[in-house]
Scaffold this motif. Structure first.
Motif, PDB file in Angstrom:
ATOM      1  N   VAL A 159     -16.042  -7.215  -0.781  1.00 42.36           N
ATOM      2  CA  VAL A 159     -15.794  -6.962   0.633  1.00 42.36           C
ATOM      3  C   VAL A 159     -15.832  -8.286   1.402  1.00 42.36           C
ATOM      4  CG1 VAL A 159     -16.704  -5.882   2.728  1.00 42.36           C
ATOM      5  CG2 VAL A 159     -16.687  -4.609   0.578  1.00 42.36           C
ATOM      6  N   GLY A 160     -14.797  -8.540   2.159  1.00 42.59           N
ATOM      7  CA  GLY A 160     -14.687  -9.789   2.905  1.00 42.59           C
ATOM      8  C   GLY A 160     -13.799 -10.822   2.242  1.00 42.59           C
ATOM      9  N   SER A 161     -13.430 -10.600   0.977  1.00 41.98           N
ATOM     10  CA  SER A 161     -12.543 -11.543   0.280  1.00 41.98           C
ATOM     11  C   SER A 161     -11.145 -11.506   0.886  1.00 41.98           C
ATOM     12  CB  SER A 161     -12.452 -11.201  -1.204  1.00 41.98           C
ATOM     13  OG  SER A 161     -13.665 -11.416  -1.864  1.00 41.98           O
ATOM     14  N   ARG A 162     -10.545 -12.666   1.015  1.00 42.52           N
ATOM     15  CA  ARG A 162      -9.117 -12.733   1.364  1.00 42.52           C
ATOM     16  C   ARG A 162      -8.361 -12.541   0.060  1.00 42.52           C
ATOM     17  NH1 ARG A 162     -12.667 -13.599   5.477  1.00 42.52           N
ATOM     18  NH2 ARG A 162     -11.699 -14.558   7.292  1.00 42.52           N
ATOM     19  N   VAL A 163      -7.532 -11.522  -0.012  1.00 42.94           N
ATOM     20  CA  VAL A 163      -6.900 -11.180  -1.281  1.00 42.94           C
ATOM     21  C   VAL A 163      -5.385 -11.098  -1.142  1.00 42.94           C
ATOM     22  CG1 VAL A 163      -8.925  -9.898  -2.061  1.00 42.94           C
ATOM     23  CG2 VAL A 163      -7.076  -8.674  -0.882  1.00 42.94           C
ATOM     24  N   ILE A 164      -4.742 -11.217  -2.284  1.00 40.55           N
ATOM     25  CA  ILE A 164      -3.319 -10.936  -2.409  1.00 40.55           C
ATOM     26  C   ILE A 164      -3.220  -9.605  -3.149  1.00 40.55           C
ATOM     27  CG2 ILE A 164      -1.109 -11.718  -3.329  1.00 40.55           C
ATOM     28  CD1 ILE A 164      -2.274 -13.454  -1.072  1.00 40.55           C
ATOM     29  N   ALA A 165      -2.563  -8.625  -2.530  1.00 41.66           N
ATOM     30  CA  ALA A 165      -2.512  -7.279  -3.100  1.00 41.66           C
ATOM     31  C   ALA A 165      -1.067  -6.798  -3.180  1.00 41.66           C
ATOM     32  CB  ALA A 165      -3.333  -6.307  -2.255  1.00 41.66           C
ATOM     33  N   THR A 174       1.076  -8.654  -0.448  1.00 46.99           N
ATOM     34  CA  THR A 174       0.650  -8.884   0.924  1.00 46.99           C
ATOM     35  C   THR A 174      -0.684  -9.610   0.940  1.00 46.99           C
ATOM     36  OG1 THR A 174       0.240  -7.816   3.068  1.00 46.99           O
ATOM     37  CG2 THR A 174      -0.541  -6.655   1.105  1.00 46.99           C
ATOM     38  N   PHE A 175      -0.918 -10.352   2.000  1.00 45.59           N
ATOM     39  CA  PHE A 175      -2.135 -11.148   2.153  1.00 45.59           C
ATOM     40  C   PHE A 175      -3.008 -10.502   3.226  1.00 45.59           C
ATOM     41  CE2 PHE A 175      -3.720 -15.324   4.232  1.00 45.59           C
ATOM     42  CZ  PHE A 175      -4.950 -15.206   3.631  1.00 45.59           C
ATOM     43  N   LYS A 176      -4.196 -10.031   2.822  1.00 40.73           N
ATOM     44  CA  LYS A 176      -5.074  -9.345   3.756  1.00 40.73           C
ATOM     45  C   LYS A 176      -6.539  -9.581   3.370  1.00 40.73           C
ATOM     46  CE  LYS A 176      -1.843  -7.202   6.196  1.00 40.73           C
ATOM     47  NZ  LYS A 176      -0.726  -8.020   5.702  1.00 40.73           N
ATOM     48  N   VAL A 177      -7.446  -9.055   4.180  1.00 39.15           N
ATOM     49  CA  VAL A 177      -8.881  -9.093   3.892  1.00 39.15           C
ATOM     50  C   VAL A 177      -9.271  -7.757   3.251  1.00 39.15           C
ATOM     51  CG1 VAL A 177     -11.206  -9.327   4.837  1.00 39.15           C
ATOM     52  CG2 VAL A 177      -9.308 -10.594   5.864  1.00 39.15           C
ATOM     53  N   TYR A 178      -9.937  -7.834   2.099  1.00 37.22           N
ATOM     54  CA  TYR A 178     -10.389  -6.594   1.456  1.00 37.22           C
ATOM     55  C   TYR A 178     -11.654  -6.109   2.150  1.00 37.22           C
ATOM     56  CZ  TYR A 178     -12.314  -3.336  -1.925  1.00 37.22           C
ATOM     57  OH  TYR A 178     -12.836  -2.207  -2.505  1.00 37.22           O
ATOM     58  N   THR A 179     -11.656  -4.837   2.553  1.00 32.43           N
ATOM     59  CA  THR A 179     -12.829  -4.264   3.198  1.00 32.43           C
ATOM     60  C   THR A 179     -12.979  -2.810   2.792  1.00 32.43           C
ATOM     61  OG1 THR A 179     -13.961  -3.979   5.335  1.00 32.43           O
ATOM     62  CG2 THR A 179     -11.587  -3.537   5.275  1.00 32.43           C
ATOM     63  N   GLU A 180     -14.092  -2.227   3.149  1.00 31.45           N
ATOM     64  CA  GLU A 180     -14.342  -0.818   2.841  1.00 31.45           C
ATOM     65  C   GLU A 180     -14.944  -0.132   4.059  1.00 31.45           C
ATOM     66  OE1 GLU A 180     -16.842  -0.648  -0.595  1.00 31.45           O
ATOM     67  OE2 GLU A 180     -15.325  -1.484  -1.956  1.00 31.45           O
ATOM     68  N   ASP A 181     -14.615   1.142   4.218  1.00 32.67           N
ATOM     69  CA  ASP A 181     -15.155   1.936   5.312  1.00 32.67           C
ATOM     70  C   ASP A 181     -15.413   3.345   4.795  1.00 32.67           C
ATOM     71  OD1 ASP A 181     -15.977   2.810   7.793  1.00 32.67           O
ATOM     72  OD2 ASP A 181     -13.953   3.129   8.556  1.00 32.67           O
TER      73      ASP A 181
END
Length: 216
Positions: A159-165, A174-181
């Motif tokens: 959580v908080g990693s900048r990832v390529i998904a 796409t380039f985004k921040v991985y998070t959870e809710d």
């Protein structure tokens, strides 16, 4: 040999110190076998003198070897400090790479860039497009259009990693921040004008961003 006698040094003691036979010591002393660097250093230590006092030639050779060893160590240290180059590729290539993670070759990349962060051999670079990862908040990490990011497919994400998904059914990433809710994973843009993307089953995290720079 007066020095040898004054120190009470016998051929037996010399042979033990040098790790050779007494005959071998005798051959060195009477000149049957020419001294080499190793033997010269050992005899100098035993006699408590400088190599130059009995062989200026061997002393010169010892100094050259010592200088060469220092130069080799310096060159090795410089190579260790030199950043390795990684390929700058397209976003489509990044999606394809996630399916077939073979190493890139010189012709595969737009250019090769130095990556100062520690990384695996599969690391690559991407050029950010758009403004979804551009922050409007001062002091927050931001990746404006044109920023170069370095992506390591072998780095673990959290959580908080900048990832390529890569979302299922698409070829680009796409380039985004991985998070959870509430236990559900999302891909979150930094720019608050864009919505979070729920991660459907089958989404592939292709790599973690380990560094970035803004080209001059």
């Amino acid at each position: 040999m007066q020095r040898k006698s004054s120190l009470g040094l016998t051929q037996e003691l010399a042979a033990e110190a040098l790790g050779i036979s007494q005959t071998g010591v005798s051959h060195y002393l009477n000149g049957s076998n020419p001294l080499n660097i190793r033997a010269a250093v050992a005899f100098a230590d035993l006699l408590r003198i400088q190599i130059s006092e009995f062989s200026p030639r061997l002393e010169g050779e010892r100094q050259r070897l010592a200088t060469g060893a220092q130069d080799a160590e310096q060159n090795t240290s410089e190579l260790r400090r030199k950043p390795e180059l990684v390929p700058l590729i397209s976003w489509v290539q990044a999606g394809e790479f996630s399916e077939s993670p073979d190493l890139f070759f010189p012709g595969d990349a737009e250019e090769w860039l130095p990556c100062p962060s520690r990384h695996s051999q599969k690391t690559y670079a991407l050029r950010v497009t758009g403004d979804s990862m551009t922050s409007s908040s001062p002091g927050e990490r931001s990746y404006p259009n044109g920023t170069i990011i370095f992506v390591d497919p072998e780095r673990a994400y959290h959580v908080g990693s900048r990832v390529i998904a890569r979302l299922p059914g698409t070829s680009e990433v796409t380039f985004k921040v991985y998070t959870e809710d509430a236990g559900k994973p999302y891909l979150m843009p930094i720019n608050t004008r864009y919505p979070a993307i729920p991660m459907p089953e089958g989404t592939l995290i292709c790599g973690v961003v380990i560094g970035s720079y803004w080209p001059e």
